[in-house]
Design a protein around this motif. Structure first.
Motif: not given
Length: 121
Positions: A49-54, A57-66, A80-86
């Protein structure tokens, strides 16, 4: 078949796959044509939850892999934090990695990226 019905595993009827394919190949938006898959590799030391909150602050969507990681022969709980962006989002990714580095008291956070094709359906 009613064109408004949902086809399990496919989605609503009434899709013209030829139009969908044409739009993907010829009418991609600027954001879709330079999509980048970013991955941040870090130790998992804080509640999700703390990592998700952090990250939020930067991105609306992401995937977290433990994950389970190994660094210098030591097994650790990883994330592993995965973000599709530009490509324009690289600076935000670097700032996010810096914040995670500080939060987790780490010497570094690994960032990888690759160009990807993207289609929002």
């Amino acid at each position: 078949m009613n064109n408004n019905q949902t086809v399990p595993g496919i989605g609503p009827g009434n899709w013209d796959s030829a139009v969908l394919a044409y739009n993907q190949e010829h009418k991609q938006s600027k954001d879709q044509s330079n999509a980048v898959l970013y991955r941040l590799y870090t130790e998992n030391t804080y509640p999700i939850g703390k990592t998700q909150e952090l990250i939020g602050r930067y991105f609306d969507g992401f995937t977290l892999y433990l994950t389970t990681g190994v660094y210098l022969g030591i097994i650790e709980s990883g994330l592993v934090i995965e973000i599709v962006a530009t490509t324009a989002d690289l600076q935000a990714i670097v700032h996010l990695a810096g914040d995670i580095k500080v939060q987790n008291y780490q010497s570094s956070v690994l960032i990888t990226w690759a160009s990807v094709s993207r289609l929002d359906v």
